[in-house]
Design a protein around this motif. Structure first.
Motif, short mmCIF file in Angstrom:
data_model
loop_
_atom_site.label_atom_id
_atom_site.label_comp_id
_atom_site.label_asym_id
_atom_site.label_seq_id
_atom_site.Cartn_x
_atom_site.Cartn_y
_atom_site.Cartn_z
N LEU A 64 0.82 -1.21 0.00
CA LEU A 64 0.00 0.00 0.00
C LEU A 64 0.85 1.26 0.00
N LEU A 65 1.91 1.25 0.80
CA LEU A 65 2.80 2.41 0.84
C LEU A 65 3.48 2.60 -0.51
N MET A 66 3.88 1.49 -1.12
CA MET A 66 4.51 1.57 -2.43
C MET A 66 3.56 2.20 -3.45
N LEU A 67 2.30 1.77 -3.44
CA LEU A 67 1.32 2.31 -4.36
C LEU A 67 1.03 3.78 -4.08
N ALA A 68 1.10 4.17 -2.81
CA ALA A 68 0.88 5.57 -2.45
C ALA A 68 2.03 6.45 -2.93
N LEU A 69 3.25 5.90 -2.93
CA LEU A 69 4.41 6.68 -3.35
C LEU A 69 4.57 6.74 -4.86
N LEU A 70 3.96 5.79 -5.57
CA LEU A 70 4.11 5.73 -7.02
C LEU A 70 3.70 7.02 -7.73
N PRO A 71 2.50 7.57 -7.44
CA PRO A 71 2.14 8.82 -8.13
C PRO A 71 3.03 10.00 -7.75
N ILE A 72 3.63 9.95 -6.56
CA ILE A 72 4.53 11.03 -6.16
C ILE A 72 5.72 11.10 -7.10
N VAL A 73 6.25 9.93 -7.48
CA VAL A 73 7.39 9.89 -8.40
C VAL A 73 7.04 10.57 -9.72
N PHE A 74 5.86 10.23 -10.26
CA PHE A 74 5.48 10.78 -11.56
C PHE A 74 5.07 12.25 -11.47
N CYS A 75 4.48 12.64 -10.35
CA CYS A 75 4.15 14.05 -10.14
C CYS A 75 5.42 14.89 -10.08
N ARG A 104 13.35 -4.93 -23.59
CA ARG A 104 12.96 -3.82 -22.70
C ARG A 104 12.48 -4.35 -21.35
N ALA A 105 11.74 -5.45 -21.37
CA ALA A 105 11.29 -6.06 -20.10
C ALA A 105 12.49 -6.53 -19.29
N GLY A 106 13.48 -7.09 -19.97
CA GLY A 106 14.69 -7.51 -19.28
C GLY A 106 15.42 -6.34 -18.66
N LEU A 107 15.43 -5.21 -19.37
CA LEU A 107 16.07 -4.01 -18.85
C LEU A 107 15.35 -3.49 -17.61
N VAL A 108 14.02 -3.49 -17.66
CA VAL A 108 13.21 -3.02 -16.53
C VAL A 108 13.45 -3.88 -15.30
N LEU A 109 13.40 -5.20 -15.46
CA LEU A 109 13.62 -6.10 -14.33
C LEU A 109 15.05 -5.99 -13.81
N VAL A 181 10.27 -4.72 -1.95
CA VAL A 181 9.22 -3.76 -2.28
C VAL A 181 9.81 -2.55 -3.01
N CYS A 182 11.06 -2.20 -2.69
CA CYS A 182 11.75 -1.13 -3.43
C CYS A 182 12.05 -1.58 -4.86
N MET A 183 12.45 -2.83 -5.00
CA MET A 183 12.70 -3.38 -6.34
C MET A 183 11.44 -3.33 -7.18
N LEU A 184 10.31 -3.67 -6.58
CA LEU A 184 9.05 -3.68 -7.31
C LEU A 184 8.65 -2.27 -7.74
N LEU A 185 8.77 -1.30 -6.83
CA LEU A 185 8.43 0.08 -7.17
C LEU A 185 9.34 0.60 -8.27
N HIS A 186 10.62 0.32 -8.16
CA HIS A 186 11.59 0.73 -9.18
C HIS A 186 11.22 0.14 -10.54
N ALA A 187 10.89 -1.14 -10.56
CA ALA A 187 10.55 -1.80 -11.82
C ALA A 187 9.25 -1.24 -12.41
N ILE A 188 8.28 -0.92 -11.56
CA ILE A 188 7.02 -0.35 -12.06
C ILE A 188 7.26 1.01 -12.70
N VAL A 189 8.06 1.85 -12.02
CA VAL A 189 8.37 3.19 -12.55
C VAL A 189 9.07 3.08 -13.90
N ASP A 190 10.10 2.24 -13.97
CA ASP A 190 10.82 2.08 -15.23
C ASP A 190 9.94 1.42 -16.29
N GLY A 193 7.75 3.90 -18.04
CA GLY A 193 8.47 4.75 -18.98
C GLY A 193 9.04 4.01 -20.18
N ILE A 194 9.44 2.76 -19.98
CA ILE A 194 10.15 2.02 -21.03
C ILE A 194 9.23 1.08 -21.82
#
Length: 206
Positions: A64-75, A104-109, A181-190, A193-194
């Motif tokens: 939940l915290l990860m999902l809450a922080l996700l829009p902050i990154v894009f904002c 590209r998926a390999g790069l994101v992961l 959970v940081c890995m997951l957030l990082h991968a979602i953000v990338d 974009g990618i």
């Protein structure tokens, strides 16, 4: 720790064009090679357990915290683009869409897993063990994470984007003490974009 934080400086003069397939392959191989070296140092030489680097399962609060922080990154990225009048790189996005999806998926992961292990798990914990101050270690790791993106963004306002994302990831790591959970957030953000953005633009043009 120095190697974990600043190894990208060894390749700063190399191409970082992610629309170039050989560059993408090289990036993936380099990042996994660095993680392999750090893993040998951490797990074999230092005799660390995975829990030392906060590797473990995450719960619903982490998610939940990860999902809450996700829009902050894009904002934040949007504000940087607006404030510095950074145009949307349509040509680059089109070229990125031409890179094979699997690559590209390999790069994101790869980025999500390896960069979080380097900068959040390994660098913060090992530096904190040396200096006895985890928050200072986290700040140093954030500087290293930002410097590691100079090759791609240069010393331009666009460097604020990975700096902002890195700050959010660092806060999440210090708050929840959970690397996956940081890995997951990082991968979602990338991934957005990618993978997602190029796919949407390609669909609109189609």
């Amino acid at each position: 720790v120095i190697f974990a934080l600043f190894w990208p400086l060894l390749f700063i003069r190399a191409s970082h064009d992610l629309t170039d397939v050989p560059v993408v392959v090289r990036t993936i191989c380099l990042e996994w090679a660095v993680v392999l070296v750090l893993a040998v140092i951490g797990f074999r030489v230092q005799k660390r357990r995975p829990s030392w680097y906060c590797v473990g399962m995450f719960g619903w609060r982490d998610a939940l915290l990860m999902l809450a922080l996700l829009p902050i990154v894009f904002c934040f990225s949007g504000l940087v683009s607006w404030f510095f009048s950074i145009p949307v790189p349509h040509d680059q996005i089109q070229k990125l869409a031409a890179v094979p999806l699997l690559l590209r998926a390999g790069l994101v992961l790869t980025a999500g897993i390896t960069e979080e292990f380097m900068y959040r798990g390994f660098a913060i914990e090992e530096l904190a063990a040396l200096i006895g101050k985890r928050r200072l270690a986290a700040l140093v790791s954030l500087v290293g994470f930002t410097v590691g993106h100079i090759g791609r963004y240069g010393l331009t306002p666009m460097l604020l984007m990975p700096a902002g994302a890195g700050a959010v990831l660092t806060i999440l790591y210090l708050w929840r003490r959970n690397l996956p959970v940081c890995m997951l957030l990082h991968a979602i953000v990338d991934g957005i974009g990618i993978i997602v953005v190029p796919a949407v633009m390609a669909a609109q043009r189609g």
